[in-house]
Design a protein around this motif. Structure first.
Motif, PDB file in Angstrom:
ATOM      1  N   THR A   1       0.927  -0.897   2.411  1.00 22.64           N
ATOM      2  CA  THR A   1      -0.201  -0.002   2.163  1.00 22.64           C
ATOM      3  C   THR A   1       0.265   1.313   1.558  1.00 22.64           C
ATOM      4  O   THR A   1      -0.393   1.864   0.660  1.00 22.64           O
ATOM      5  CB  THR A   1      -0.983   0.252   3.463  1.00 22.64           C
ATOM      6  OG1 THR A   1      -1.258  -0.989   4.110  1.00 22.64           O
ATOM      7  CG2 THR A   1      -2.308   0.953   3.174  1.00 22.64           C
TER       8      THR A   1
ATOM      9  N   ILE B   1      -6.546   4.380   7.645  1.00 18.95           N
ATOM     10  CA  ILE B   1      -6.579   2.917   7.637  1.00 18.95           C
ATOM     11  C   ILE B   1      -5.882   2.477   8.915  1.00 18.95           C
ATOM     12  O   ILE B   1      -4.693   2.732   9.098  1.00 18.95           O
ATOM     13  CB  ILE B   1      -5.864   2.334   6.404  1.00 18.95           C
ATOM     14  CG1 ILE B   1      -6.540   2.824   5.115  1.00 18.95           C
ATOM     15  CG2 ILE B   1      -5.876   0.804   6.448  1.00 18.95           C
ATOM     16  CD1 ILE B   1      -5.845   2.358   3.840  1.00 18.95           C
TER      17      ILE B   1
ATOM     18  N   VAL C   1      -9.205  -1.574  -0.692  1.00 14.01           N
ATOM     19  CA  VAL C   1      -8.798  -0.173  -0.833  1.00 14.01           C
ATOM     20  C   VAL C   1      -9.416   0.439  -2.083  1.00 14.01           C
ATOM     21  O   VAL C   1      -9.897   1.575  -2.059  1.00 14.01           O
ATOM     22  CB  VAL C   1      -7.256  -0.056  -0.869  1.00 14.01           C
ATOM     23  CG1 VAL C   1      -6.823   1.346  -1.301  1.00 14.01           C
ATOM     24  CG2 VAL C   1      -6.673  -0.385   0.506  1.00 14.01           C
TER      25      VAL C   1
END
Length: 204
Positions: free
Chosen positions: A19, A55, A119
């Protein structure tokens, strides 16, 4: 213009790194993308970092769940938006995520492309709230190249977890926090100041 800040809270160092790299690929400052392996560690980081976008794993078995973590962050950072990752996904989970205001709920395991798409959509939703996001999205769109689908396996648990008994410097200690920092797994031990490289610690 202030930098856009992110906080990734997940027990898997691999997912944290993925990420981080995904967000860095948009041109966001790597120093503004923080990670934590537990919700409590994330809350401590957020106290000073104040992320624009969280997140987080659902952390269903933790006293502080992902949704509760976001509510905690909102007390000092009312503009923080968030998204959820979860091993369990059901209509009930989706309803809870929607009611909490999550930008998305992504069920594990997922493909890299699914994460990128989620995302991207979330950043598009956040763009009107933060001009720094809008500029990054525009620049990324202009330079983006087609990516091959990549499967992200179910995130593995970190080598260490809070509460583990370990040996460090010939002393038995207890792990307080597990953190991925700049691609390196580090531990915070009870009674030991600062962070310790995981490679220098042996689990009992």
């Amino acid at each position: 213009m202030s930098a856009v800040s992110f906080l990734i809270s997940d027990p898997s160092p691999a997912l944290q790194t993925f990420t981080q790299q995904l967000l860095s690929g948009y041109g966001f400052d790597a120093a503004a993308i923080k990670t934590a392996s537990t919700p409590h560690a994330a809350a401590e980081i957020a106290a000073s970092h104040k992320p624009d976008f969280l997140i987080t794993d659902w952390f269903a078995k933790e006293a502080l769940t992902g949704i509760a973590l976001h509510k905690t962050l909102l007390k000092d950072n009312p503009n923080c938006q968030f998204a959820l990752l979860s091993q369990a996904s059901s209509p009930t989970h989706q309803q809870e995520a929607d009611e909490a205001g999550a930008l998305f709920l992504l069920a594990k395991p997922f493909t890299a492309d699914a994460m990128r798409s989620a995302v991207r959509t979330a950043l598009e939703q956040l763009a009107p709230l933060h001009p720094g996001i809008a500029s990054k999205l525009g620049a990324h769109q202009a330079s983006a190249k087609p990516a091959r689908p990549v499967y992200v396996a179910p995130p593995s648990l970190p080598q260490f977890k809070p509460g583990d008994r370990v040996v460090y410097a010939n002393r038995t200690e207890s792990v307080k926090h597990v953190i991925l920092r700049r691609g390196e797994l580090v531990l915070q031990l009870d009674g030991i100041p600062g962070m310790v490289e995981a490679t220098k610690v042996k689990r009992l």
